[in-house]
Write a protein that holds these residues in place. Structure first.
Motif, PDB file in Angstrom:
ATOM      1  N   SER A   1       1.328   4.722  -2.147  1.00  0.00           N
ATOM      2  CA  SER A   1       1.081   6.201  -1.746  1.00  0.00           C
ATOM      3  C   SER A   1       2.228   7.072  -1.206  1.00  0.00           C
TER       4      SER A   1
ATOM      5  N   LEU B   1       0.797  -1.038  -0.021  1.00  0.00           N
ATOM      6  CA  LEU B   1       0.676   0.088   0.103  1.00  0.00           C
ATOM      7  C   LEU B   1       0.343   1.352   0.169  1.00  0.00           C
TER       8      LEU B   1
ATOM      9  N   ARG C   1      -4.333  10.623  -0.718  1.00  0.00           N
ATOM     10  CA  ARG C   1      -5.831   9.818  -0.733  1.00  0.00           C
ATOM     11  C   ARG C   1      -6.562  10.031   0.862  1.00  0.00           C
TER      12      ARG C   1
ATOM     13  N   ILE D   1      -2.873   3.828   4.038  1.00  0.00           N
ATOM     14  CA  ILE D   1      -3.549   4.748   2.727  1.00  0.00           C
ATOM     15  C   ILE D   1      -3.231   5.613   2.787  1.00  0.00           C
TER      16      ILE D   1
END
Length: 281
Positions: free
Chosen positions: A126, A122, A159, A192
Motif C-alpha cells: 500500500s 500488506l 486501493r 489494504i
C-alpha cells in the motif's frame, strides 16, 4: 432489570467503552460476549449491543474529528458499503439459529486476527508510490500530528476499489453480530488502503455509529431491544469511549495494535466455547 443488575451493566459497559475506543473494536465487541456469559440470549445480546455501538461512536468521534485524526472523506466513502451490509446482517441474525452465530462470530474474528498479522506485508504494497486511477479520483489524503510518536504523519489512500467493497463484509458482520466489526474495518484500512494505525482506528469509530444505526432500526422493529438494558449499555459505553478517546493520542501505535490482538483472541476463545456448548445441549 433491578438496580444491582443495572449498575453491573453500567460498570461493564464503561470498561468495554474504554477498550473499544482504544482499539477500534467498539465496546459492543466486548459487551456481547459478556451479556451471553451472564445468561442473556445471544440474539437479544446482539440487538441491545448494537444500540451501544452508536453511543461508542458518538462519544469518541467528536474528539478524534476535532484533533483531525479521523478522515471524514474516507469515512463517507466506506459508509456506503458498511450501512448496506449492516441492514443485511441484521436480517440474517433474525433468520439464523443461535449456534450458527456463535461460530460465525469466532470465524469472523479469526479472519480479523489473520489480517492484523498480515498488516506489515500488506502495508509494504500500500505504500507503493503508484496510485490506482479510482483512488486518485477520490483523492482521500490527510496529515496529523502524533504526540505519542512526536511526528507529523502524512498519508494518502490507495486501493480504495478493493477496500470499499470489503467494508460491506464488515457491515454484514456488524449488523449480524452486534460487534461494530471495528477490528476488521481497521485491518482493511491499514492493510489494504494504507491508512496509519490511529487514523484507521478513529475512522473506524466514526463509521461504526452509522453502521450500528442502520442495523438497530431492524432490531427495534423486531422487538429484540430492551430499553432499560440498552440505555444502561449506551450510557456506560458512551462515557467509556470518551475516556478512551483522551488516552489514545498519547499511546504508541504498536501498543494499540497489540491490545487489539489480545482482546480479539479472548473473544474468539469465548465464542468457540459457547458454540460447542450449544452443540452439546
Amino acid at each position: 432489570m433491578d438496580l444491582i443488575n443495572i449498575f453491573s451493566v453500567l460498570i461493564v459497559a464503561l470498561f468495554s467503552g474504554v477498550l473499544g475506543s482504544l482499539t477500534g473494536l467498539g465496546g459492543a465487541s466486548i459487551m456481547t460476549p459478556i451479556l451471553v456469559a451472564i445468561g442473556l440470549p445471544l440474539k437479544h445480546s446482539i440487538a441491545n449491543a448494537v444500540i451501544s455501538i452508536i453511543a461508542t461512536s458518538a462519544g469518541s468521534s467528536a474528539a478524534y474529528v476535532r484533533d483531525r485524526i479521523t478522515n471524514i472523506r474516507a469515512a463517507m466513502y466506506m459508509e456506503i458499503f458498511t450501512i448496506t451490509g449492516g441492514i443485511v446482517g441484521a436480517y440474517l441474525t433474525l433468520m439464523l439459529p443461535a449456534v450458527v452465530l456463535y461460530f460465525f462470530f469466532a470465524s469472523f474474528l479469526i479472519l480479523v486476527l489473520f489480517l492484523s498479522r498480515e498488516k506489515g506485508s500488506l502495508n509494504d504494497v500500500s505504500r507503493d508510490r503508484k496510485i490506482d486511477r479510482f483512488s486518485r479520483w477520490l483523492n482521500i489524503r490527510g496529515e496529523y500530528y502524533d504526540p505519542g510518536d512526536k511526528i507529523y504523519i502524512s498519508y494518502i489512500v490507495r486501493r480504495a476499489h478493493i477496500g470499499g467493497p470489503m467494508m460491506m463484509i464488515a457491515g454484514v458482520a456488524a449488523g449480524s453480530l452486534g460487534i461494530g466489526a471495528g477490528a476488521f474495518k481497521t485491518a482493511i484500512q491499514e492493510g489494504i488502503m494504507g491508512l496509519p494505525p490511529k487514523v484507521a482506528t478513529t475512522t473506524s469509530n466514526f463509521i461504526i455509529g452509522m453502521t450500528g444505526l442502520a442495523a438497530a432500526s431492524v432490531y427495534i422493529s423486531s422487538g429484540y431491544v430492551d430499553p432499560v438494558l440498552a440505555a444502561s449499555m449506551t450510557l456506560g459505553t458512551a462515557v467509556g469511549s470518551i475516556i478512551g478517546s483522551k488516552i489514545l493520542p498519547i499511546i504508541r501505535g504498536r501498543t494499540v495494535r497489540i491490545l487489539s490482538m489480545i482482546i480479539t483472541v479472548y473473544l474468539i476463545i469465548q465464542m468457540i466455547y459457547k458454540g460447542v456448548s450449544q452443540l452439546w445441549i
